[in-house]
Each structure stands twice: as C-alpha cells, then as structure tokens.
Design a protein around this motif. Structure first.
Motif, PDB file in Angstrom:
ATOM      1  N   MET A   1       0.823  -1.181   0.000  1.00  0.00           N
ATOM      2  CA  MET A   1       0.000   0.000   0.000  1.00  0.00           C
ATOM      3  C   MET A   1       0.870   1.248   0.000  1.00  0.00           C
ATOM      4  O   MET A   1       1.896   1.292   0.664  1.00  0.00           O
ATOM      5  N   ALA A   2       0.435   2.232  -0.715  1.00  0.00           N
ATOM      6  CA  ALA A   2       1.165   3.495  -0.794  1.00  0.00           C
ATOM      7  C   ALA A   2       0.454   4.561   0.026  1.00  0.00           C
ATOM      8  O   ALA A   2      -0.774   4.578   0.112  1.00  0.00           O
ATOM      9  N   LYS A   3       1.254   5.438   0.618  1.00  0.00           N
ATOM     10  CA  LYS A   3       0.716   6.572   1.365  1.00  0.00           C
ATOM     11  C   LYS A   3       1.366   7.842   0.862  1.00  0.00           C
ATOM     12  O   LYS A   3       2.552   7.860   0.539  1.00  0.00           O
ATOM     13  N   VAL A   4       0.559   8.897   0.789  1.00  0.00           N
ATOM     14  CA  VAL A   4       1.023  10.193   0.322  1.00  0.00           C
ATOM     15  C   VAL A   4       0.513  11.230   1.307  1.00  0.00           C
ATOM     16  O   VAL A   4      -0.630  11.154   1.761  1.00  0.00           O
ATOM     17  N   VAL A   5       1.343  12.221   1.611  1.00  0.00           N
ATOM     18  CA  VAL A   5       0.925  13.303   2.492  1.00  0.00           C
ATOM     19  C   VAL A   5       0.722  14.559   1.650  1.00  0.00           C
ATOM     20  O   VAL A   5       1.601  14.955   0.877  1.00  0.00           O
ATOM     21  N   LEU A   6      -0.454  15.169   1.810  1.00  0.00           N
ATOM     22  CA  LEU A   6      -0.818  16.372   1.063  1.00  0.00           C
ATOM     23  C   LEU A   6      -1.052  17.527   2.022  1.00  0.00           C
ATOM     24  O   LEU A   6      -1.630  17.342   3.096  1.00  0.00           O
ATOM     25  N   ASN A   7      -0.644  18.718   1.616  1.00  0.00           N
ATOM     26  CA  ASN A   7      -0.988  19.932   2.336  1.00  0.00           C
ATOM     27  C   ASN A   7      -2.104  20.593   1.537  1.00  0.00           C
ATOM     28  O   ASN A   7      -1.879  21.077   0.431  1.00  0.00           O
ATOM     29  N   VAL A   8      -3.311  20.591   2.082  1.00  0.00           N
ATOM     30  CA  VAL A   8      -4.480  21.090   1.362  1.00  0.00           C
ATOM     31  C   VAL A   8      -4.913  22.430   1.942  1.00  0.00           C
ATOM     32  O   VAL A   8      -5.048  22.576   3.154  1.00  0.00           O
ATOM     33  N   ALA A   9      -5.122  23.397   1.072  1.00  0.00           N
ATOM     34  CA  ALA A   9      -5.649  24.702   1.450  1.00  0.00           C
ATOM     35  C   ALA A   9      -6.685  25.082   0.401  1.00  0.00           C
ATOM     36  O   ALA A   9      -6.359  25.582  -0.670  1.00  0.00           O
ATOM     37  N   LEU A  10      -7.935  24.793   0.703  1.00  0.00           N
ATOM     38  CA  LEU A  10      -9.027  25.020  -0.244  1.00  0.00           C
ATOM     39  C   LEU A  10     -10.095  25.862   0.444  1.00  0.00           C
ATOM     40  O   LEU A  10     -10.656  25.457   1.466  1.00  0.00           O
ATOM     41  N   SER A  11     -10.360  27.038  -0.093  1.00  0.00           N
ATOM     42  CA  SER A  11     -11.331  27.932   0.531  1.00  0.00           C
ATOM     43  C   SER A  11     -12.748  27.358   0.433  1.00  0.00           C
ATOM     44  O   SER A  11     -13.042  26.514  -0.418  1.00  0.00           O
ATOM     45  N   ALA A  12     -13.610  27.814   1.306  1.00  0.00           N
ATOM     46  CA  ALA A  12     -15.007  27.380   1.289  1.00  0.00           C
ATOM     47  C   ALA A  12     -15.650  27.761  -0.040  1.00  0.00           C
ATOM     48  O   ALA A  12     -16.468  27.014  -0.580  1.00  0.00           O
ATOM     49  N   PHE A  13     -15.284  28.909  -0.580  1.00  0.00           N
ATOM     50  CA  PHE A  13     -15.833  29.366  -1.859  1.00  0.00           C
ATOM     51  C   PHE A  13     -15.489  28.383  -2.976  1.00  0.00           C
ATOM     52  O   PHE A  13     -16.342  28.006  -3.773  1.00  0.00           O
ATOM     53  N   LYS A  14     -14.248  27.926  -3.023  1.00  0.00           N
ATOM     54  CA  LYS A  14     -13.849  26.979  -4.057  1.00  0.00           C
ATOM     55  C   LYS A  14     -14.485  25.608  -3.837  1.00  0.00           C
ATOM     56  O   LYS A  14     -14.864  24.935  -4.777  1.00  0.00           O
ATOM     57  N   TYR A  15     -14.596  25.214  -2.573  1.00  0.00           N
ATOM     58  CA  TYR A  15     -15.225  23.918  -2.290  1.00  0.00           C
ATOM     59  C   TYR A  15     -16.697  23.935  -2.696  1.00  0.00           C
ATOM     60  O   TYR A  15     -17.227  22.933  -3.167  1.00  0.00           O
ATOM     61  N   GLU A  16     -17.341  25.071  -2.560  1.00  0.00           N
ATOM     62  CA  GLU A  16     -18.752  25.196  -2.922  1.00  0.00           C
ATOM     63  C   GLU A  16     -18.993  24.880  -4.401  1.00  0.00           C
ATOM     64  O   GLU A  16     -20.067  24.409  -4.783  1.00  0.00           O
ATOM     65  N   ALA A  17     -17.984  25.083  -5.229  1.00  0.00           N
ATOM     66  CA  ALA A  17     -18.107  24.788  -6.664  1.00  0.00           C
ATOM     67  C   ALA A  17     -18.436  23.316  -6.899  1.00  0.00           C
ATOM     68  O   ALA A  17     -19.039  22.965  -7.908  1.00  0.00           O
ATOM     69  N   MET A  18     -18.081  22.443  -5.956  1.00  0.00           N
ATOM     70  CA  MET A  18     -18.406  21.025  -6.098  1.00  0.00           C
ATOM     71  C   MET A  18     -19.915  20.816  -6.179  1.00  0.00           C
ATOM     72  O   MET A  18     -20.411  20.015  -6.946  1.00  0.00           O
ATOM     73  N   TYR A  19     -20.648  21.560  -5.364  1.00  0.00           N
ATOM     74  CA  TYR A  19     -22.089  21.395  -5.320  1.00  0.00           C
ATOM     75  C   TYR A  19     -22.773  21.876  -6.591  1.00  0.00           C
ATOM     76  O   TYR A  19     -23.865  21.434  -6.910  1.00  0.00           O
ATOM     77  N   THR A  20     -22.124  22.760  -7.318  1.00  0.00           N
ATOM     78  CA  THR A  20     -22.694  23.215  -8.577  1.00  0.00           C
ATOM     79  C   THR A  20     -22.297  22.310  -9.736  1.00  0.00           C
ATOM     80  O   THR A  20     -22.761  22.491 -10.851  1.00  0.00           O
ATOM     81  N   GLY A  21     -21.411  21.353  -9.452  1.00  0.00           N
ATOM     82  CA  GLY A  21     -20.987  20.423 -10.487  1.00  0.00           C
ATOM     83  C   GLY A  21     -19.782  20.880 -11.282  1.00  0.00           C
ATOM     84  O   GLY A  21     -19.327  20.177 -12.179  1.00  0.00           O
ATOM     85  N   LEU A  22     -19.242  22.055 -10.960  1.00  0.00           N
ATOM     86  CA  LEU A  22     -18.094  22.567 -11.704  1.00  0.00           C
ATOM     87  C   LEU A  22     -16.802  21.849 -11.342  1.00  0.00           C
ATOM     88  O   LEU A  22     -15.913  21.695 -12.164  1.00  0.00           O
ATOM     89  N   VAL A  23     -16.681  21.409 -10.090  1.00  0.00           N
ATOM     90  CA  VAL A  23     -15.449  20.768  -9.617  1.00  0.00           C
ATOM     91  C   VAL A  23     -15.781  19.408  -9.041  1.00  0.00           C
ATOM     92  O   VAL A  23     -16.664  19.290  -8.202  1.00  0.00           O
ATOM     93  N   LYS A  24     -15.086  18.385  -9.489  1.00  0.00           N
ATOM     94  CA  LYS A  24     -15.311  17.043  -8.967  1.00  0.00           C
ATOM     95  C   LYS A  24     -14.049  16.441  -8.355  1.00  0.00           C
ATOM     96  O   LYS A  24     -14.113  15.516  -7.573  1.00  0.00           O
ATOM     97  N   ASN A  25     -12.891  16.995  -8.705  1.00  0.00           N
ATOM     98  CA  ASN A  25     -11.620  16.445  -8.237  1.00  0.00           C
ATOM     99  C   ASN A  25     -10.749  17.513  -7.607  1.00  0.00           C
ATOM    100  O   ASN A  25     -10.812  18.681  -7.980  1.00  0.00           O
TER     101      ASN A  25
END
Length: 73
Positions: A1-25
C-alpha cells in the motif's frame, strides 16, 4: 500500500463549486512533489466554514485505488 501526504488549502468558496458540479476532483502536490488527483468527495467530512485546510495522509491500495484519507493536523 502506498501513502502520500498532502498539504491542502481550499477555501469554502472553491469547495462550494463542487455542489454546482463545476469541480469534482482535487489536484494537489504531495510533500514529496508528486501531483495527485482525488475525488473531492473524499474530503467532504473535513469541510469547515473556512473550507478544507491541513495536512492529510492519503492511502492507496496496490492498484492505486483510494482506501482512506486521514487528517494529520
């Protein structure tokens, strides 16, 4: 199994785009410099009013299938 460490900084505004279908990944760089693309839904339980922020460990199986996402801090 592989493990990767990510530093994620995603604003609430950008995350909201998921609900509109614009962002899935989410595309992020790991601490060792690799680019990783993950379904944004894997981070849904970590969403706050500020968005998604912190270090996350992502675990994959031998076929690169996502197993788990864990918040490190």
């Amino acid at each position: 199994m592989a493990k990767v460490v990510l530093n994620v900084a995603l604003s609430a505004f950008k995350y909201e785009a998921m609900y509109t279908g614009l962002v899935k990944n989410l595309v992020a760089s790991s601490l060792d410099g690799r680019k990783i693309q993950l379904p944004l839904s894997a981070f849904q339980r970590f969403v706050t009013h500020q968005g998604i922020h912190g270090l996350f460990e992502v675990e994959f199986d031998d076929k690169n299938k996502l197993i788990a996402v864990t918040r490190l801090q």
